[in-house]
Design a protein around this motif. Structure first.
Motif, PDB file in Angstrom:
ATOM      1  N   UNK A 263      92.099 -40.711 -70.883  1.00 28.32           N
ATOM      2  CA  UNK A 263      92.347 -41.217 -72.239  1.00 28.32           C
ATOM      3  C   UNK A 263      92.511 -42.732 -72.257  1.00 28.32           C
ATOM      4  N   UNK A 264      93.305 -43.257 -71.319  1.00 30.75           N
ATOM      5  CA  UNK A 264      93.577 -44.697 -71.322  1.00 30.75           C
ATOM      6  C   UNK A 264      92.313 -45.510 -71.060  1.00 30.75           C
ATOM      7  N   UNK A 265      91.420 -44.988 -70.232  1.00 32.48           N
ATOM      8  CA  UNK A 265      90.151 -45.683 -70.006  1.00 32.48           C
ATOM      9  C   UNK A 265      89.375 -45.813 -71.313  1.00 32.48           C
ATOM     10  N   UNK A 266      89.315 -44.721 -72.059  1.00 31.88           N
ATOM     11  CA  UNK A 266      88.598 -44.735 -73.343  1.00 31.88           C
ATOM     12  C   UNK A 266      89.229 -45.737 -74.297  1.00 31.88           C
ATOM     13  N   UNK A 267      90.550 -45.688 -74.413  1.00 34.09           N
ATOM     14  CA  UNK A 267      91.242 -46.559 -75.364  1.00 34.09           C
ATOM     15  C   UNK A 267      91.074 -48.027 -74.984  1.00 34.09           C
ATOM     16  N   UNK A 268      91.201 -48.345 -73.704  1.00 33.62           N
ATOM     17  CA  UNK A 268      91.034 -49.731 -73.259  1.00 33.62           C
ATOM     18  C   UNK A 268      89.627 -50.227 -73.527  1.00 33.62           C
ATOM     19  N   UNK A 269      88.642 -49.363 -73.338  1.00 30.68           N
ATOM     20  CA  UNK A 269      87.262 -49.778 -73.570  1.00 30.68           C
ATOM     21  C   UNK A 269      86.980 -49.973 -75.055  1.00 30.68           C
ATOM     22  N   UNK A 270      87.522 -49.109 -75.882  1.00 35.25           N
ATOM     23  CA  UNK A 270      87.350 -49.291 -77.328  1.00 35.25           C
ATOM     24  C   UNK A 270      88.005 -50.595 -77.774  1.00 35.25           C
ATOM     25  N   UNK A 271      89.182 -50.884 -77.237  1.00 31.36           N
ATOM     26  CA  UNK A 271      89.862 -52.122 -77.608  1.00 31.36           C
ATOM     27  C   UNK A 271      89.037 -53.344 -77.199  1.00 31.36           C
TER      28      UNK A 271
END
Length: 590
Positions: A263-271
């Motif tokens: 999840x954190x990988x996805x969120x960091x990439x979206x940011x």
């Protein structure tokens, strides 16, 4: 059914199934039908047929079939009311407000309530994160360098210090205990009663492609175990058929989708602006998720961890993507472990460079394979070349296999003809080059009389569906009672009625059945493979034989019912008379 049959048919007829399915599956027209790779199972050659004239779909590989409603219900995991609302909106049809009866809509109402309780739980977690009690969670997310805007976008929250607060809150909102348990938000123990397993965790609401909360993931604060805890499977949450972040990524229009592990990988990439990032849901990447990705892209970039486990997961994912017909590449994350660490250390521009230089998935596989051998040892080097040949045998298309063969020979300085010999040798061993086996003349697989009878009935229904004008020529010989399978008879009753009224809508007949298995069986009934014949004389004989077989089976069926069924005698007498007349009657197909 909640809506009138007339309204259901109006919505269906105003949504061309080819147009609807083409929004999910890449279709190519071949003959009168459109063909593509089935979205309901993995396949390399198209066996998924969509018929414009019939307004139906059918997969000759897995048997999935139905009309435009059943397609949306199965693909999007929708209830019927949800599907008809989507299609009504698409066609500009105004649906009336209707009330569920005591029995109708019970399953749809349960799904709606599960989505409601999930939505309310997400609100609770969201609020908790932004109160003093959620400070520990908020500080953790700040430490991970997430902005308030990003936290808001993904609805991040916090589960309190115990599992009772959520249950009390949901009860206060009117949700019954059984529903809270069925949503996977709590469980019952004799010691504590009903309590949630989500406590002292940063919460990640999991949404479907329509932004509806279907489940949760929770990251523990501190050293507790498990580190990540996900919702169990529920009627609205299937981990294998959803991807975290796809509700945003599907509209990114980047030409690719980046597949991450967490999840954190996805969120960091979206940011960071890479809004095409998604992740699997606490499980290994699945074929169902690959089929889901295929709806939105042909190109998938793997951004898995660079450690041993990540490499192993990438190798497995490559195979799944290849089976789904997707082109895969691997993003090199080294010297960092994952996208989140990489982004913090080197930033967006550096990651974009890694995307632009992502490694071809087959070259990645060979590079990892090379690491298992001592290339300074001739014997080890020979074994490596043999393994390359085995990997090349996985390509079923000659052109693709030859292109990779040449590229690998150049890259690893292998004599191309020597490598080709190795490939041909292993191709024969694996069956890739094995000639097609044909049955010996006169040798056929035996079928039971019951299966032969069912097959002839299926063939007759399909033939009449393809050529409705034939009904007028045979209606004096055949009736719905001649279809001895219950579901076949029900289809025939409606089919013959529609043909009599010249209002034939095969896709509408599917709407008569609510059970999914029955819908599949009816779809198969309309899509039986007819004999491939060239001359008119051959076709007429085949049609006559099928009609005669249906009538003969009916006569034998009712003869066997004499003495137990009051209608059997009448059917047997009429059947014998029709058989005698059919035996000397020529039916023209012109």
């Amino acid at each position: 059914m909640r809506y009138s049959e007339e309204l259901v048919e109006e919505v269906r007829t105003r949504n061309d199934i080819v147009d609807v399915v083409a929004g999910y599956v890449r279709l190519q027209k071949r003959g009168s039908n459109h063909w593509g790779l089935c979205p309901f199972h993995n396949e390399k050659s198209p066996s998924f047929s969509v018929s414009g004239p019939k307004q139906m779909y059918y997969c000759f590989g897995c048997g999935a079939g139905g009309n435009v409603y059943t397609f949306l219900m199965n693909y999007e995991n929708m209830s019927f009311p949800e599907a008809i609302k989507v299609l009504a909106d698409r066609a500009g049809v105004q649906l009336p407000e209707v009330e569920d009866g005591p029995e109708t809509g019970q399953r749809e109402n349960k799904r709606t309530r599960l989505l409601e309780v999930n939505k309310e739980a997400a609100k609770f977690f969201y609020y908790q994160l932004r109160t003093p009690r959620g400070t520990i969670g908020y500080q953790y997310l700040q430490k991970r360098e997430l902005s308030d805007e990003t936290m808001h976008k993904f609805g991040l929250g916090y589960a309190g210090k115990n599992g009772e607060e959520l249950v009390q809150y949901l009860r206060g909102k009117g949700f019954e205990d059984e529903l809270i348990k069925e949503a996977g938000l709590a469980s019952h123990t004799e010691r504590q009663g009903l309590t949630s397993q989500f406590w002292n965790r940063v919460m990640f609401p999991i949404q479907d492609i329509n932004h509806r909360v279907i489940g949760f993931g929770g990251r523990v604060m501190g050293d507790g175990t498990p580190k990540y805890l996900n919702s169990p499977e529920t009627p609205v949450f299937d981990k294998r058929r959803n991807l975290y972040g796809l509700n945003f990524a599907r509209t990114a229009r980047c030409g690719n989708i980046i597949l991450c592990e967490g999840y954190m990988d996805v969120i960091a990439m979206h940011q960071a602006g890479f809004t095409q990032a998604v992740a699997s849901l606490g499980t290994a990447f699945t074929p169902e998720q690959a089929n889901l990705l295929r709806r939105y892209t042909e190109n998938v970039l793997l951004a898995y961890d660079s450690d041993g486990a990540g490499v192993k997961a990438a190798l497995r994912g490559i195979g799944i993507l290849r089976d789904a017909g997707l082109a895969g590449k691997v993003i090199n994350m080294q010297p960092y472990k994952d996208p989140d660490e990489f982004m913090k250390a080197l930033g967006k521009e550096a990651f974009q460079e890694r995307i632009d230089n992502a490694e071809n998935s087959f070259f990645f596989e060979i590079r990892i394979l090379e690491g298992q051998f001592d290339m300074n040892d001739p014997e080890e080097k020979t074994k490596f070349h043999r393994e390359i040949a085995k990997k090349l045998c996985e390509f079923s298309e000659d052109v693709e296999r030859d292109n990779y063969l040449q590229a690998i020979a150049d890259k690893y300085l292998i004599g191309i003809e020597n490598l080709r010999k190795l490939v041909n040798s292993y191709a024969s061993q694996t069956g890739l080059a094995k000639p097609l086996e044909r049955p010996r003349t006169g040798v056929h697989q035996k079928s039971s009389p019951e299966e032969n009878a069912k097959k002839s009935q299926r063939l007759l229904v399909t033939w009449l569906t393809d050529e409705p004008a034939l009904y007028g020529k045979i209606k004096k010989y055949i009736s719905p009672e001649d279809f001895t399978e219950d579901i076949y008879r029900r289809v025939a009753e409606r089919l013959f009625q529609d043909l009599e009224e010249e209002n034939f809508q095969p896709a509408g007949i599917i709407s008569m059945f609510e059970d999914e298995n029955e819908q599949r069986e009816v779809a198969a009934l309309f899509n039986t493979s007819l004999p491939q014949l060239t001359t008119g004389q051959e076709r007429e004989k085949a049609f006559h034989d099928i009609l005669f077989a249906v009538k003969k089976n009916s006569y034998e069926y009712y003869t066997g019912q004499l003495g137990t069924d009051v209608n059997a005698l009448k059917q047997a007498v009429e059947g014998k008379k029709a058989l005698e007349e059919l035996a000397k009657t020529h039916i023209s197909l012109d």
